[in-house]
Motif scaffolding. Structure first.
Motif, PDB file in Angstrom:
ATOM      1  N   PHE A 164      43.419  28.117  47.449  1.00  0.00           N
ATOM      2  CA  PHE A 164      43.699  29.496  46.678  1.00  0.00           C
ATOM      3  C   PHE A 164      44.393  29.248  45.644  1.00  0.00           C
ATOM      4  O   PHE A 164      45.569  28.665  45.540  1.00  0.00           O
ATOM      5  N   ILE A 165      44.126  29.781  44.342  1.00  0.00           N
ATOM      6  CA  ILE A 165      44.642  29.711  43.179  1.00  0.00           C
ATOM      7  C   ILE A 165      45.078  30.995  42.571  1.00  0.00           C
ATOM      8  O   ILE A 165      44.332  31.974  42.597  1.00  0.00           O
ATOM      9  N   VAL A 166      46.427  31.432  42.551  1.00  0.00           N
ATOM     10  CA  VAL A 166      46.921  32.640  42.134  1.00  0.00           C
ATOM     11  C   VAL A 166      46.958  32.460  40.587  1.00  0.00           C
ATOM     12  O   VAL A 166      47.797  31.859  40.063  1.00  0.00           O
ATOM     13  N   LYS A 167      46.371  33.582  40.172  1.00  0.00           N
ATOM     14  CA  LYS A 167      46.460  33.871  38.478  1.00  0.00           C
ATOM     15  C   LYS A 167      46.675  35.079  38.207  1.00  0.00           C
ATOM     16  O   LYS A 167      45.723  35.863  38.329  1.00  0.00           O
ATOM     17  N   ASN A 168      47.972  35.444  37.876  1.00  0.00           N
ATOM     18  CA  ASN A 168      48.259  36.893  37.931  1.00  0.00           C
ATOM     19  C   ASN A 168      48.033  37.684  39.052  1.00  0.00           C
ATOM     20  O   ASN A 168      48.567  37.479  40.105  1.00  0.00           O
ATOM     21  N   LYS A 169      47.128  38.737  38.858  1.00  0.00           N
ATOM     22  CA  LYS A 169      46.815  39.575  39.928  1.00  0.00           C
ATOM     23  C   LYS A 169      45.684  39.263  40.694  1.00  0.00           C
ATOM     24  O   LYS A 169      45.106  40.005  41.474  1.00  0.00           O
TER      25      LYS A 169
END
Length: 61
Positions: free
Chosen positions: A43-48
């Motif tokens: 899982f890669i979190v990029k901003n929202k």
């Protein structure tokens, strides 16, 4: 076990939460297959937004 429509593009699944382990859910089979049946996912979190990336693919025997 749910059946997914062949042309489905959205998959809503339940999430179980445990205080000690965090949250867990099942990956719908069409998504699992589209990812190449990976042994892991990232899982890669990029901003929202959240991106999901396949990890190591299983080997066909």
């Amino acid at each position: 076990m749910p059946k997914w429509k062949k042309d489905a593009t959205e998959f809503e699944v339940g999430v179980n939460f445990s205080e000690g382990r965090g949250a867990q859910s099942s990956i719908p089979k069409p998504v699992y297959d589209a990812l190449g049946q990976p042994e892991t996912i990232k899982f890669i979190v990029k901003n929202k937004h959240i991106e999901i990336e396949a990890g190591t693919a299983t080997q066909d025997e």
